[in-house]
Design an enzyme around this catalytic site. Structure first.
Site, short mmCIF file in Angstrom:
data_model
loop_
_atom_site.label_atom_id
_atom_site.label_comp_id
_atom_site.label_asym_id
_atom_site.label_seq_id
_atom_site.Cartn_x
_atom_site.Cartn_y
_atom_site.Cartn_z
CG HIS A 116 -57.24 -13.88 27.05
ND1 HIS A 116 -56.61 -12.85 27.31
CD2 HIS A 116 -56.80 -14.11 25.76
CE1 HIS A 116 -56.06 -12.21 26.33
NE2 HIS A 116 -56.14 -13.15 25.36
CD GLU A 140 -57.24 -14.19 22.44
OE1 GLU A 140 -55.96 -14.63 22.53
OE2 GLU A 140 -57.67 -13.13 22.45
CG HIS A 145 -52.71 -15.66 23.22
ND1 HIS A 145 -53.35 -14.89 23.91
CD2 HIS A 145 -51.73 -16.21 23.90
CE1 HIS A 145 -52.68 -14.80 25.01
NE2 HIS A 145 -51.68 -15.64 25.04
CD GLU A 156 -51.94 -13.63 18.89
OE1 GLU A 156 -52.98 -14.16 18.90
OE2 GLU A 156 -51.54 -12.79 20.16
#
Length: 312
Positions: free
Chosen positions: A102, A139, A194, A276
């Site tokens: 992101h 995030e 992430h 993650e």
């Protein structure tokens, strides 16, 4: 990343005036060989990795603090595998691409990030805003911080490190461009960082591996095996470094998940995985993710996995 979206060395001790005086007196009385030994001791000894050095290094491990705004330090020296570029264990010539999931400004460009791009199997949104903790730590902020820490660790070992974004563009890049960046760099390894946005109570990390996709512009068949090797090494080292467990909600306790719906993996032609690091929506995981000291451990674990992979 939510499943609804795409993709310091320690200072040397200061010598007291008394110790300096003692050194001068002894210098006048003791033969040259003994004098040399005393001078050595006065200066604190060689950097030989002995217990004293190890203790000093360990004491800096927690200096990153627990504030989300903590900046990455030069704590790459804590790595048990760290060495100066050009040393026997150097990664000179190796290229690593780090993909911070992101972009901090994505939320200001909803039209652009909602536009569809081709990921081989189908079309998907360019990007998403990512998730956040209940207190608002995003995030995007987390992934960029870990990416900076990871870059410092790998560069200390001599690797060439490139980031897909460094909050240096208005949004994105889109997931297809993220893949192209790694491909164009002829990266030896790519890791997309992430943090998940699952339900409260769902905890732990997992590493996402590319499935065997051969459709449209996607062909991952050549990278499936090396990507799995990379992912397994990262999962093992991440668990050890962070003292956290694999996900309790995906991966059947292995910490490994294979997916065929992520453009960043489908379009990659070089070994690549996603990690993650935890679930931002769970309060216990969020307490870790918002800690600067823990993020350093996370970067260390990812780094060690990458280094093991690159050294074969």
């Amino acid at each position: 990343m939510s499943y609804v979206g795409p993709d310091f060395d320690p200072p040397r001790p200061r010598r007291s005036p008394l110790r300096r005086t003692l050194t001068v007196v002894l210098a006048a009385l003791v033969p040259g060989a003994l004098l040399g030994w005393l001078a050595f001791e006065t200066l604190g000894g060689a950097d030989d990795g002995g217990p004293g050095r190890a203790g000093a290094t360990s004491s800096t491990a927690g200096s990153a603090g627990g504030d989300p705004d903590d900046k990455p330090g030069a704590s790459a020296s804590q790595s048990p595998t760290a060495s100066a570029p050009g040393g026997a264990r150097s990664l000179a010539g190796k290229v690593v691409v780090i993909d911070p999931g992101h972009n901090p400004a994505n939320f200001e460009h909803t039209d652009e990030i909602n536009s569809k791009v081709d990921i081989g199997t189908h079309k998907k949104e360019c990007d998403t805003t990512g998730t956040a903790t209940n207190s608002g730590y995003t995030e995007a902020a987390f992934t960029l911080d870990v990416a900076h820490r990871l870059r410092a660790l790998l560069e200390r070992q001599g690797a060439t490190v490139k980031l897909t974004q460094d909050a240096d563009r208005p949004y994105g890049p889109c997931i297809d461009e993220r893949a192209r960046i790694g491909n164009s760099a002829h990266a030896d390894a790519v890791v997309s960082v992430h943090a998940d946005g699952a339900a409260s109570g769902q905890r732990g990390f997992h590493v996402i591996l590319p499935g065997a996709v051969h459709e449209g512009g996607a062909d991952t068949r050549a990278i499936v095996a090396p990507s799995r090797e990379l992912g397994e090494l990262i999962a093992d080292d991440f668990a050890e470094s962070t003292d956290t467990s694999p996900s309790n909600y995906v991966g059947d306790g292995t910490g490994l998940v294979t997916r065929e719906d992520l453009g960043g993996l489908n379009l990659s032609t070089v070994p690549k995985v996603f990690i993650e690091c935890g679930n931002m929506r769970d309060s216990k995981d969020a307490a870790l993710l918002t800690s600067g000291a823990w993020r350093q451990k996370a970067a260390q674990g990812i780094s060690e996995g990458i280094v093991s992979f690159l050294r074969g």
